[in-house]
Structures are given as C-alpha cells and as structure tokens.
Design a protein around this motif. Structure first.
Motif, PDB file in Angstrom:
ATOM      1  N   MET A  67     -40.083  13.418 -11.772  1.00 28.53           N
ATOM      2  CA  MET A  67     -39.266  13.923 -12.579  1.00 28.53           C
ATOM      3  C   MET A  67     -38.199  13.088 -13.371  1.00 28.53           C
ATOM      4  O   MET A  67     -38.004  13.251 -14.576  1.00 28.53           O
ATOM      5  CB  MET A  67     -38.147  14.820 -11.433  1.00 28.53           C
ATOM      6  N   PHE A  88     -34.743  22.907  -7.775  1.00 26.17           N
ATOM      7  CA  PHE A  88     -35.468  21.886  -8.446  1.00 26.17           C
ATOM      8  C   PHE A  88     -35.072  21.863  -9.893  1.00 26.17           C
ATOM      9  O   PHE A  88     -35.147  20.628 -10.362  1.00 26.17           O
ATOM     10  CB  PHE A  88     -36.920  21.959  -7.932  1.00 26.17           C
ATOM     11  N   VAL A 132     -38.964  24.251 -14.227  1.00 23.89           N
ATOM     12  CA  VAL A 132     -39.906  24.027 -12.847  1.00 23.89           C
ATOM     13  C   VAL A 132     -40.710  25.193 -12.879  1.00 23.89           C
ATOM     14  O   VAL A 132     -40.088  26.398 -12.962  1.00 23.89           O
ATOM     15  CB  VAL A 132     -38.932  24.017 -11.808  1.00 23.89           C
ATOM     16  N   THR A 136     -39.682  26.039  -5.715  1.00 23.90           N
ATOM     17  CA  THR A 136     -40.163  26.507  -4.319  1.00 23.90           C
ATOM     18  C   THR A 136     -38.879  26.846  -3.676  1.00 23.90           C
ATOM     19  O   THR A 136     -38.910  27.513  -2.498  1.00 23.90           O
ATOM     20  CB  THR A 136     -40.521  25.010  -3.892  1.00 23.90           C
ATOM     21  N   ILE A 163     -44.907  20.598  -9.768  1.00 20.60           N
ATOM     22  CA  ILE A 163     -45.010  19.669  -8.318  1.00 20.60           C
ATOM     23  C   ILE A 163     -45.742  20.473  -7.268  1.00 20.60           C
ATOM     24  O   ILE A 163     -46.336  20.193  -6.464  1.00 20.60           O
ATOM     25  CB  ILE A 163     -43.663  19.124  -7.879  1.00 20.60           C
ATOM     26  N   THR A 164     -45.092  21.939  -7.173  1.00 19.60           N
ATOM     27  CA  THR A 164     -45.900  22.761  -6.385  1.00 19.60           C
ATOM     28  C   THR A 164     -46.704  23.962  -6.611  1.00 19.60           C
ATOM     29  O   THR A 164     -46.980  24.894  -6.075  1.00 19.60           O
ATOM     30  CB  THR A 164     -44.684  23.383  -5.294  1.00 19.60           C
TER      31      THR A 164
HETATM   32  C1  LIG Z   1     -40.707  22.298  -7.358  1.00 18.72           C
HETATM   33  C2  LIG Z   1     -40.420  20.970  -6.661  1.00 18.72           C
HETATM   34  N1  LIG Z   1     -39.975  19.920  -7.430  1.00 18.72           N
HETATM   35  C3  LIG Z   1     -39.583  18.706  -6.958  1.00 18.72           C
HETATM   36  C4  LIG Z   1     -39.720  18.649  -5.644  1.00 18.72           C
HETATM   37  C5  LIG Z   1     -39.447  17.082  -5.462  1.00 18.72           C
HETATM   38  O1  LIG Z   1     -40.477  16.440  -4.568  1.00 18.72           O
HETATM   39  P1  LIG Z   1     -40.308  15.351  -3.628  1.00 18.72           P
HETATM   40  O2  LIG Z   1     -39.690  15.886  -2.565  1.00 18.72           O
HETATM   41  O3  LIG Z   1     -41.642  14.849  -3.648  1.00 18.72           O
HETATM   42  O4  LIG Z   1     -39.554  14.304  -4.417  1.00 18.72           O
HETATM   43  C6  LIG Z   1     -39.956  19.555  -4.886  1.00 18.72           C
HETATM   44  C7  LIG Z   1     -40.008  19.255  -3.260  1.00 18.72           C
HETATM   45  O5  LIG Z   1     -40.048  20.183  -2.514  1.00 18.72           O
HETATM   46  C8  LIG Z   1     -40.371  20.726  -5.301  1.00 18.72           C
HETATM   47  O6  LIG Z   1     -40.639  21.739  -4.414  1.00 18.72           O
END
Ligand SMILES: Cc1ncc(COP(=O)(O)O)c(C=O)c1O
Length: 375
Positions: A67, A88, A132, A136, A163-164
């Motif tokens: 990010m 996020f 995002v 999450t 990421i998710t």
């Molecule tokens: C949508 C989203 N973005 C970013 C992150 C951050 O990732 P990390 O914890 O691997 O740094 C998360 C972590 O849960 C997430 O769910």
C-alpha cells in the motif's frame, strides 16, 4: 498434544501442508537461476489472479508495504481522492496524506461509497484515486469497475488494494482500469504472511514520482525483475517465496474460476447461517456494492458482548475475528479465504451457534442452512 487452533480469520489463514514444507529448505542464493525460476513462477500465477498483463513485482513485506509502495511511488505530491468505508480505506487515506494531498471521501464503515463525490473530486483535479476493493474490516465489496470507469474518464491513476480479494474473488485489474493493484500473501493465496505483490500499468510507470522511497522504489523492482534470471533489488524473504510458489501451484491446480466459486460458496454458506439465526449482516449495500466473499461481518446481537460471542468459539479451538477500532464489540467476522472448505465452515458455524444459544438466544438452525448450501 493440543490441537492447533483453527484460524477462521480474514487472514492469516491456515496453510496447506505443501506450502508449509516448502519453507524448510537450505538457504538459496537469491542471485541465481534457481531463485529466478521461483520468482517467475509466482509472477506468472499472480498475474492471472490479478487479471493483468502489467508488470508485477513481489515485495518482502506485508500488504501494508505494498500500500505504501503504491502511494509513495505514484501519489507523491499529487491530489489523491481516497475512498474510505472501512479501516483499510482509512489506512490508504492516511498514507496518501503522508506523500500527497489526501481528499477523503468518507462513508460510514460498511456503507456504500459516495461515487458522486468521487466524480466531483475528479472534476476538481484529483490525479490519483485509492480504493480498497474488499474492505475486510466491514465485510463489504466495493465497486472497483465503477471506480475504474470514473477514474479513467478523468485520466487519473487508479490504485486498488486487492489484498483480501485477489486469489479468492474475481479481480480484473486490466479490464477495470486499475493502474496499481496489490495482494497480501497470507490472505486468499493461503501462503505465509510477509510477502505482497504489486502490479503497475504502463500509464502509471509514465507518471512515477521522481523522488521515490529507497527500499520500496518500484522502478528498482521493475529493473531487477526484467533481468534473466529474475531478481529483486535487495535480499528477498526466500523461504516465503518458496512457500508462495507452492501456494501458486495449488491455485493453478484448482483453477482460478473454481477457486473463486469455492470462496463464494463458503461465504454463501456463512450468510445463509446468519440469516437462519435471525442475525444481521453488518454492511448496508446499494446497487454497486456487494457482500464480501472472503470476510463476512455480522452485527453482534444486542445484549451480547464480543467475549460472549467469540469466547466460547475460541474455547472450542476456533478463532474468528472481532470488529476493529470503533466496531470492536459491535461485529464479529468470519474469514472464508484460502484453502477453506465445508468442514471448517460447518465447525465454525456450529461453534457460533452454540455461543448464541448459550447466551440464551433462540436462534434458528444456521448450521443446517449452511449445510443446505454446501451439500
Ligand atoms: C483490505 C486490507 N488491506 C490491507 C491490509 C493490511 O495488510 P497487512 O496486515 O498484510 O499489512 C489488510 C489486512 O487485514 C486488509 O484486510
């Protein structure tokens, strides 16, 4: 011997045995054909999961490193419109404020984004948009394709946190007009935590900041990835790459379409249980937004605490997530990511159903409703 707890979190998620064993190798020279092949294998599969033919690099760091890399390389000194409807999105917005001028387009967590306000921001000169895809923290799937359309119309750059979602839900980065997309290894890919992949479009490369961070300089990643054999600029977390290659092999064997359908089915089963219990899914949706297929967020019934809900579940060896920040005590979240299948879902739902009944709630047969979906 005590059993390992079953992680039903929105990451990290349990890793298949093959993935775990792949890490147990002697040290490898990362400037070698052997490592280059590992890197290339990962990139090939990841491009498919991203829905991209753009350059893709793998960083040794968690999702947040990617990010920050995205914003630092492509948002530096720029007007950034940050869409926020969860933790996020808020994180991306905060990173944006560090490197550029962040314009927060905020909605209550778990509610639809304001696309009209985004259009207004773009008309007023926003050069970069951050989103995002799968929020999450609130269990909501945001409309990446719509955001991409608006962003392209105004010739801005589109940075998307996948990421998710990537590897577990449909992501079509190129078709949606995503310029920079990211994924985390410990989420839908079911690999160990500690790696993040990032893809970059040609139009983003043309606009890369002159002044870039040192460790997360994506131009350096691109240059080294173009070598034969492929390399990273600095020493990578090789054991994690070995595990990721195995996780990618599993994605290939299952087939992405099937993998996405499985994730959706697992989330459908959880949602069916919630409905049968008479509980409420946390997000509120409109025509553009959907429930997440990788993290289901549920409102905790009135009169029940987080501990009343998650305590008995944990006692049975199953770890589900609570709410974050101001949603602590208000929601619980069940991850449906990675290698997850019917037995884990049914066990988790049985444990939650037990906690609800133990608290004195007269709930319907959620486990049965889920079994109908999974059977
Ligand atoms: C949508 C989203 N973005 C970013 C992150 C951050 O990732 P990390 O914890 O691997 O740094 C998360 C972590 O849960 C997430 O769910």
């Amino acid at each position: 011997m005590e059993n390992e707890p079953l992680l039903m979190l929105p990451g990290p998620v349990p890793m298949p045995e093959r993935v775990r064993y792949a890490m147990m190798q002697q040290a490898m020279n990362h400037r070698s054909a052997a490592f280059g092949a590992v890197y290339a294998d990962c990139v090939k599969t990841l491009k498919t999961t991203f829905g991209t033919t753009n350059d893709l690099s793998i960083l040794s760091g968690s999702g947040t490193a990617a990010m920050e890399a995205a914003v630092a390389n492509f948002g530096k000194g720029k007007q950034i419109a940050s869409l926020v409807n969860g933790k996020f999105g808020d994180r991306l917005c905060k990173i944006g404020a560090l490197y550029g001028t962040s314009h927060e387009i905020a909605s209550e967590w778990g509610t639809p984004l304001n696309l009209d306000l985004l259009a207004e921001n773009l008309e007023n000169g926003a050069e970069v948009v951050t989103l995002v895809h799968n929020e999450t923290s609130a269990g909501i799937k945001n409309p990446a394709a719509e955001v991409g359309k608006l962003t392209r119309k105004h010739d801005a750059l589109f940075i998307m946190d996948g990421i998710t979602s990537i590897g577990g839900d449909l992501v079509e980065a190129d078709r949606w007009g995503v310029d920079v997309a990211m994924v985390g290894s410990q989420k839908c890919l079911a690999a160990p935590a500690g790696l993040a992949a990032i893809s970059v479009s040609e139009r983003a490369w043309e606009r890369i900041a002159d002044q870039r961070p040192f460790y997360l300089d994506l131009a350096a990643y691109r240059k080294n990835a173009a070598k034969t054999p492929m390399e990273t600029p600095y020493t990578p977390a090789v054991p994690l790459f070995l595990a990721l290659r195995e996780a990618c092999a599993i994605v290939e064997e299952e087939g992405l379409t099937h993998r996405i359908a499985r994730h959706t089915r697992m989330a459908d089963a959880v949602r069916a249980a919630v409905k049968a219990w008479g509980l409420t899914l946390f997000p509120t949706l409109d025509q553009y937004h959907a429930y997440s297929n990788t993290a289901t967020a549920v409102s905790i019934p009135d009169g029940m605490t987080d501990d009343d809900l998650r305590g008995p579940v944990k006692k049975m060896g199953i770890i589900i997530a609570g709410g974050q920040d101001h949603l602590k005590g208000k929601i619980f979240r069940i991850g449906t990511m990675g290698a997850v299948s019917a037995p884990e879902i049914l066990a988790t739902l049985a444990a939650v159903q037990y906690a609800l009944k133990k608290h004195g709630l007269e709930v319907g047969d959620g486990v049965g409703a889920a079994a109908e979906v999974l059977g």
